[in-house]
Design a protein around this motif. Structure first.
Motif, PDB file in Angstrom:
ATOM      1  N   CYS A 103       0.825  -1.208   0.000  1.00 46.07           N
ATOM      2  CA  CYS A 103       0.000   0.000   0.000  1.00 46.07           C
ATOM      3  C   CYS A 103       0.858   1.257   0.000  1.00 46.07           C
ATOM      4  CB  CYS A 103      -0.934   0.018   1.205  1.00 46.07           C
ATOM      5  SG  CYS A 103      -0.087   0.012   2.806  1.00 46.07           S
ATOM      6  N   GLN A 104       0.232   2.364  -0.351  1.00 45.92           N
ATOM      7  CA  GLN A 104       0.847   3.677  -0.244  1.00 45.92           C
ATOM      8  C   GLN A 104       0.378   4.299   1.068  1.00 45.92           C
ATOM      9  OE1 GLN A 104       2.916   5.062  -2.529  1.00 45.92           O
ATOM     10  NE2 GLN A 104       3.254   6.841  -1.232  1.00 45.92           N
TER      11      GLN A 104
ATOM     12  N   HIS B 226       5.260   2.848  -5.672  1.00 42.70           N
ATOM     13  CA  HIS B 226       5.744   1.920  -6.698  1.00 42.70           C
ATOM     14  C   HIS B 226       5.531   2.478  -8.097  1.00 42.70           C
ATOM     15  CE1 HIS B 226       6.347  -0.994  -3.576  1.00 42.70           C
ATOM     16  NE2 HIS B 226       5.084  -0.925  -3.213  1.00 42.70           N
ATOM     17  N   SER B 227       4.611   3.464  -8.202  1.00 37.81           N
ATOM     18  CA  SER B 227       4.358   4.073  -9.511  1.00 37.81           C
ATOM     19  C   SER B 227       3.957   5.526  -9.324  1.00 37.81           C
ATOM     20  CB  SER B 227       3.244   3.326 -10.260  1.00 37.81           C
ATOM     21  OG  SER B 227       1.995   3.546  -9.625  1.00 37.81           O
TER      22      SER B 227
ATOM     23  N   LEU C 171       0.276   6.364  -8.243  1.00 32.77           N
ATOM     24  CA  LEU C 171      -0.112   6.351  -6.833  1.00 32.77           C
ATOM     25  C   LEU C 171       0.080   7.726  -6.194  1.00 32.77           C
ATOM     26  CD1 LEU C 171       1.088   2.940  -5.361  1.00 32.77           C
ATOM     27  CD2 LEU C 171      -1.236   3.842  -5.398  1.00 32.77           C
TER      28      LEU C 171
ATOM     29  N   LYS D 171      -3.568   4.039   0.759  1.00 37.26           N
ATOM     30  CA  LYS D 171      -4.151   3.715  -0.551  1.00 37.26           C
ATOM     31  C   LYS D 171      -3.785   2.279  -0.895  1.00 37.26           C
ATOM     32  CE  LYS D 171      -6.109   4.750  -4.555  1.00 37.26           C
ATOM     33  NZ  LYS D 171      -6.130   3.371  -5.075  1.00 37.26           N
TER      34      LYS D 171
ATOM     35  N   ASP E 156      -4.412  -1.460  -3.244  1.00 38.65           N
ATOM     36  CA  ASP E 156      -4.578  -1.824  -4.650  1.00 38.65           C
ATOM     37  C   ASP E 156      -5.990  -2.309  -4.970  1.00 38.65           C
ATOM     38  OD1 ASP E 156      -1.985  -1.188  -5.347  1.00 38.65           O
ATOM     39  OD2 ASP E 156      -1.218  -3.173  -4.831  1.00 38.65           O
ATOM     40  N   ASP E 157      -6.721  -2.780  -3.960  1.00 38.15           N
ATOM     41  CA  ASP E 157      -8.060  -3.302  -4.225  1.00 38.15           C
ATOM     42  C   ASP E 157      -8.915  -3.225  -2.964  1.00 38.15           C
ATOM     43  OD1 ASP E 157      -7.943  -6.075  -2.739  1.00 38.15           O
ATOM     44  OD2 ASP E 157      -6.071  -5.912  -3.880  1.00 38.15           O
TER      45      ASP E 157
ATOM     46  N   THR F  80      -8.360  -6.009   0.007  1.00 33.21           N
ATOM     47  CA  THR F  80      -7.224  -5.738   0.881  1.00 33.21           C
ATOM     48  C   THR F  80      -7.549  -4.608   1.848  1.00 33.21           C
ATOM     49  OG1 THR F  80      -5.767  -6.365  -0.955  1.00 33.21           O
ATOM     50  CG2 THR F  80      -4.746  -5.273   0.926  1.00 33.21           C
TER      51      THR F  80
ATOM     52  N   ASP G  88     -10.987   1.703  -1.798  1.00 34.64           N
ATOM     53  CA  ASP G  88      -9.625   1.235  -1.536  1.00 34.64           C
ATOM     54  C   ASP G  88      -8.772   2.278  -0.820  1.00 34.64           C
ATOM     55  OD1 ASP G  88      -9.517   3.039  -3.588  1.00 34.64           O
ATOM     56  OD2 ASP G  88      -8.365   1.779  -4.963  1.00 34.64           O
TER      57      ASP G  88
END
Length: 278
Positions: free
Chosen positions: A101-102, A117-118, A121, A160, A162-163, A166, A189
């Protein structure tokens, strides 16, 4: 009824959809203040961002920011805070870092986030906070390590995922393992974590108590789910026309939308017959 305190949300209430503060709204706030009414802001925004709006309105009283976690008229001298303790924050960071997660931890001066990771985000986190881009965010490799080296508390932690599944699992785990914290959903999410009891209403309640103003002498205006408690419990709860059905259902009065000078219209209608209060 004589009202002595006017509490206003910012986004979706004071500001129009293009984030402008219209002249009619400024004039209406000045009109209320000339009547002797104390005006404050009650916002999810960080202190610097909300304070900029307060300056534009020439407000001199403390404002309620960070969803009620930081009440102050200056950065260095808060009258009330409700922060996640440093020791709890370290444990929370270690726990959250086991999830993909962020994470963004904030207080009145800055935000600290783990490296995303990107780039997408970063955009999602920033846009979701309704904050101007100048708010400082520090990116670190490990939040738990950063907290071991820096003694800081936090007004809130945004996560934040991913889904949705989670996020659901994480929300339940925080409820089980961190009884001093509470969570809210900013989307399927997206979680916001605060100290137990932190809310816009509780920040407003403390501020009004300092002034000796009872709830029935407060007008509260907002458009979001986090405004519902103060809309329900204050003397006059006002919802914006652009608010959801759930928010409007809790309000005693629904004014025009934020793009139709709803705050200005409400202030003129509510306070025009009220004599000056002292």
């Amino acid at each position: 009824m004589v009202y002595r305190l006017l509490a206003l949300d910012i986004d979706g209430t004071l500001l129009s959809s293009n984030n402008r503060l219209d002249r009619q709204t400024k004039d209406a706030i000045q009109y209320a203040q000339k009547k002797g009414v104390i005006v404050t802001l009650v916002s999810e925004r960080h202190f610097h961002s909300a304070a900029k709006v307060a300056r534009a309105l020439r407000l001199t009283q403390p404002i309620i920011t960070h969803n009620g976690a930081f009440v102050s008229s200056s950065m260095d001298d808060p009258v009330y805070t409700s922060k996640i303790d440093h020791s709890v924050l370290i444990q929370l960071a270690e726990f959250l870092e086991t999830y993909p997660c962020q994470i963004q931890m904030s207080h009145e001066r800055l935000s600290v986030s783990n490296r995303p990771h990107s780039k997408n985000l970063i955009a999602k986190m920033t846009i979701g906070m309704n904050e101007p881009l100048f708010y400082p965010v520090t990116y670190v490799d490990s939040l738990s390590q950063y907290l071991l080296e820096n003694y800081e508390a936090a007004t809130d932690v945004k996560v934040k995922m991913d889904d949705k599944k989670t996020a659901d699992d994480l929300e339940k785990a925080i409820s089980d393992y961190f009884p001093s914290l509470e969570t809210s959903r900013g989307g399927s999410d997206h979680l916001t974590i605060v100290r137990q009891g932190t809310s816009k209403f509780n920040g407003l309640l403390f501020f009004a108590g300092q002034l000796g103003i009872p709830l029935h002498e407060i007008v509260a205006v907002g458009d979001g789910f986090d405004d519902i408690e103060m809309i329900e419990k204050c003397g006059l709860g006002v919802a914006m026309r652009n608010a959801s059905k759930e928010v409007k259902a809790k309000a005693e009065w629904v004014t025009r939308s934020n793009d139709m000078d709803g705050v200005a219209y409400m202030v003129r209608e509510v306070f025009r017959k009220q004599i000056r209060v002292h």
